[in-house]
Design a protein around this motif. Structure first.
Motif, PDB file in Angstrom:
ATOM      1  N   ARG A  10       0.826  -1.199   0.000  1.00  0.00           N
ATOM      2  CA  ARG A  10       0.000   0.000   0.000  1.00  0.00           C
ATOM      3  C   ARG A  10       0.866   1.257   0.000  1.00  0.00           C
ATOM      4  O   ARG A  10       0.575   2.230  -0.700  1.00  0.00           O
ATOM      5  CB  ARG A  10      -0.915   0.006   1.226  1.00  0.00           C
ATOM      6  N   LEU A  66       2.061   2.065  -3.378  1.00  0.00           N
ATOM      7  CA  LEU A  66       1.032   2.543  -4.301  1.00  0.00           C
ATOM      8  C   LEU A  66       0.671   4.004  -4.065  1.00  0.00           C
ATOM      9  O   LEU A  66       0.395   4.744  -4.997  1.00  0.00           O
ATOM     10  CB  LEU A  66      -0.228   1.683  -4.168  1.00  0.00           C
ATOM     11  N   ARG A  67       0.668   4.422  -2.784  1.00  0.00           N
ATOM     12  CA  ARG A  67       0.198   5.778  -2.467  1.00  0.00           C
ATOM     13  C   ARG A  67       0.712   6.179  -1.088  1.00  0.00           C
ATOM     14  O   ARG A  67       1.020   5.317  -0.261  1.00  0.00           O
ATOM     15  CB  ARG A  67      -1.323   5.838  -2.498  1.00  0.00           C
ATOM     16  N   PRO A  68       0.792   7.475  -0.796  1.00  0.00           N
ATOM     17  CA  PRO A  68       1.272   7.927   0.509  1.00  0.00           C
ATOM     18  C   PRO A  68       0.341   7.490   1.636  1.00  0.00           C
ATOM     19  O   PRO A  68      -0.863   7.318   1.445  1.00  0.00           O
ATOM     20  CB  PRO A  68       1.278   9.457   0.383  1.00  0.00           C
ATOM     21  N   GLU A  69       0.915   7.300   2.831  1.00  0.00           N
ATOM     22  CA  GLU A  69       0.146   6.930   4.012  1.00  0.00           C
ATOM     23  C   GLU A  69      -0.526   8.148   4.624  1.00  0.00           C
ATOM     24  O   GLU A  69       0.038   9.241   4.634  1.00  0.00           O
ATOM     25  CB  GLU A  69       1.083   6.296   5.058  1.00  0.00           C
ATOM     26  N   HIS A  70      -1.731   7.964   5.143  1.00  0.00           N
ATOM     27  CA  HIS A  70      -2.433   8.994   5.903  1.00  0.00           C
ATOM     28  C   HIS A  70      -2.954   8.331   7.176  1.00  0.00           C
ATOM     29  O   HIS A  70      -3.884   7.529   7.114  1.00  0.00           O
ATOM     30  CB  HIS A  70      -3.591   9.581   5.093  1.00  0.00           C
ATOM     31  N   VAL A  94      -8.699   3.669   2.905  1.00  0.00           N
ATOM     32  CA  VAL A  94      -7.726   3.806   1.826  1.00  0.00           C
ATOM     33  C   VAL A  94      -8.445   4.325   0.577  1.00  0.00           C
ATOM     34  O   VAL A  94      -9.485   3.781   0.184  1.00  0.00           O
ATOM     35  CB  VAL A  94      -7.045   2.455   1.539  1.00  0.00           C
ATOM     36  N   PRO A  95      -7.933   5.385  -0.069  1.00  0.00           N
ATOM     37  CA  PRO A  95      -8.655   6.000  -1.201  1.00  0.00           C
ATOM     38  C   PRO A  95      -8.931   5.041  -2.353  1.00  0.00           C
ATOM     39  O   PRO A  95      -9.994   5.082  -2.950  1.00  0.00           O
ATOM     40  CB  PRO A  95      -7.729   7.140  -1.631  1.00  0.00           C
ATOM     41  N   ALA A  96      -7.960   4.199  -2.692  1.00  0.00           N
ATOM     42  CA  ALA A  96      -8.151   3.258  -3.804  1.00  0.00           C
ATOM     43  C   ALA A  96      -7.421   1.965  -3.480  1.00  0.00           C
ATOM     44  O   ALA A  96      -6.307   1.987  -2.969  1.00  0.00           O
ATOM     45  CB  ALA A  96      -7.614   3.853  -5.108  1.00  0.00           C
ATOM     46  N   TRP A  97      -8.079   0.845  -3.769  1.00  0.00           N
ATOM     47  CA  TRP A  97      -7.503  -0.454  -3.447  1.00  0.00           C
ATOM     48  C   TRP A  97      -6.704  -1.060  -4.597  1.00  0.00           C
ATOM     49  O   TRP A  97      -6.034  -2.070  -4.410  1.00  0.00           O
ATOM     50  CB  TRP A  97      -8.616  -1.450  -3.105  1.00  0.00           C
ATOM     51  N   SER A 140      -4.423  -0.478  -8.438  1.00  0.00           N
ATOM     52  CA  SER A 140      -3.704   0.361  -9.395  1.00  0.00           C
ATOM     53  C   SER A 140      -3.204  -0.555 -10.500  1.00  0.00           C
ATOM     54  O   SER A 140      -2.223  -1.285 -10.321  1.00  0.00           O
ATOM     55  CB  SER A 140      -2.533   1.075  -8.721  1.00  0.00           C
TER      56      SER A 140
END
Length: 388
Positions: free
Chosen positions: A162, A165-169, A274-277, A279
């Motif tokens: 994860r 794929l994208r930054p952590e929030h 998570v915004p999107a699972w 990619s």
């Protein structure tokens, strides 16, 4: 089609088993050298147990688990019963599948036994994932590469897939969770009258239930996070911390803590959905896709649901349609897990009530899990995605 799963936890192994049962082969890459047993308990609700029974795990589940008769919510200081919800035979009749309590390590072990030999490859720490129009390449820390048509991150709440794929929030929840294990002889009441018992009080929460076929009792305790002082690393030190944290609580809680032979400690992280699972050819399942707070006790259950739905979406997929199959899986699952994620936050707020609240501890109306039991427990994820 070549399917590569990153992480051999509950989500990864459940997905591997579901794929195997549907006639698909896969490989599972696990970063650790072996699997050390961990004494944390898990509540396996009917929405997940029905799926595992279909995957052929019924006999083994019955051997290592307990079927509690009810779930009780009690006031922490005096043990006063706030309300009780039936489980056991009544829940099985209502939802069509059992409610189990068991050790996470036992659930992991029976999943590991069920997947074909050679599926899991240990000591494969994935550090990068590169994708092109034809395939995905997973690079490991030791220089090895594994190629596939699709890659699935099943590597837990702290997922490296994860993060790639994208930054952590995320933000601290200001809560520390302790999980412990007690021999049944030290808590005979928990085994003689098996139930999931939850004690609640100002800013803290304690739950216990029998596991290991009734030979042990697992507990989970939530307390405010540590201050800047040193953190105890030994089981004995953690028992002392919990003894102080639950000073003045009912003897059942204090005696359970005192008898702990193993205690683990984690600082909770409260993450937004998570915004999107997915990619392209890469997707996420389980805690990697939807890390949840433990108050709602659905993390492992939702991982099993994810696994079954994703396996069905991939059953008829090809190397050319792998990306759309992942997208379809995410579209089928997202609304449900977002709602359960929100319920977990609500449960945290309601179960850890503030000291001095005018109405005291929450009663029946605050029991978020049972208010939503039919929707959660009665769900059949196997019907979400018709086999392609």
């Amino acid at each position: 089609m070549r399917i590569v799963i990153v992480g051999a936890g509950i989500a990864g192994l459940a997905l591997a088993l579901a794929l195997h049962r549907s006639g698909r082969r896969c490989v599972v890459l696990e970063q650790s050298r072996g699997f050390a047993p961990v004494g944390a308990g898990v509540q396996l609700a009917p929405n997940a147990s029905r799926l595992l029974l279909r995957l052929g795990l019924g006999d083994r589940l019955a051997e290592v688990s307990v079927r509690p008769s009810r779930r009780e919510v009690l006031e922490g200081a005096d043990g006063r019963l706030l309300h009780s919800t039936p489980l056991g035979e009544e829940a099985e009749k209502r939802y069509g599948a059992p409610f189990y309590t068991l050790l996470r390590s036992d659930l992991h072990a029976l999943l590991l036994e069920a997947v074909p030999e050679g599926t899991v490859h240990t000591e494969h720490y994935v550090t990068d994932i590169l994708e092109n129009s034809d395939e995905v390449a997973l690079h490991c820390a030791d220089g090895r590469q594994v190629h596939g048509d699709v890659a699935v991150g099943a590597d837990g709440a702290h997922s490296s897939v994860r993060a790639l794929l994208r930054p952590e929030h995320r933000r601290p929840s200001r809560q520390t969770v302790y999980r412990g294990l007690v021999p049944a002889s030290a808590a005979p009441g928990a085994v003689a009258d098996p139930a999931v018992r939850v004690w609640i009080g100002p800013d803290r929460y304690f739950s216990r239930y029998p596991v290991s076929g009734g030979r042990e009792v697992s507990f989970i305790a939530m307390v405010p996070a540590h201050g800047p002082g040193p953190v105890p690393w030994t089981a004995g030190g953690r028992v002392e911390v919990l003894d102080r944290a639950f000073s003045g609580w009912t003897p059942e809680v204090r005696e359970t803590v005192a008898a702990a032979r193993w205690v683990g400690e984690w600082v909770l992280q409260d993450r937004d959905p998570v915004p999107a699972w997915t990619s392209g050819r890469v997707g996420l399942v389980g805690d990697a896709a939807h890390p949840m707070l433990p108050y709602f006790a659905q993390g492992a259950n939702q991982a099993v649901e994810d696994a079954v739905v994703l396996a069905r979406c991939l059953r008829g997929a090809t190397a050319l349609t792998a990306g759309p199959a992942l997208s379809r899986y995410a579209a089928l699952r997202r609304a449900r897990t977002d709602r359960i994620h929100a319920l977990g936050r609500s449960a945290m707020e309601l179960l850890a009530w503030e000291d001095g609240a005018p109405d005291g501890p929450p009663g029946l109306s605050a029991d978020v899990e049972m208010d939503n039991a039919d929707w959660v427990f009665g769900h059949d994820a196997g019907e979400e995605a018709p086999s392609a």
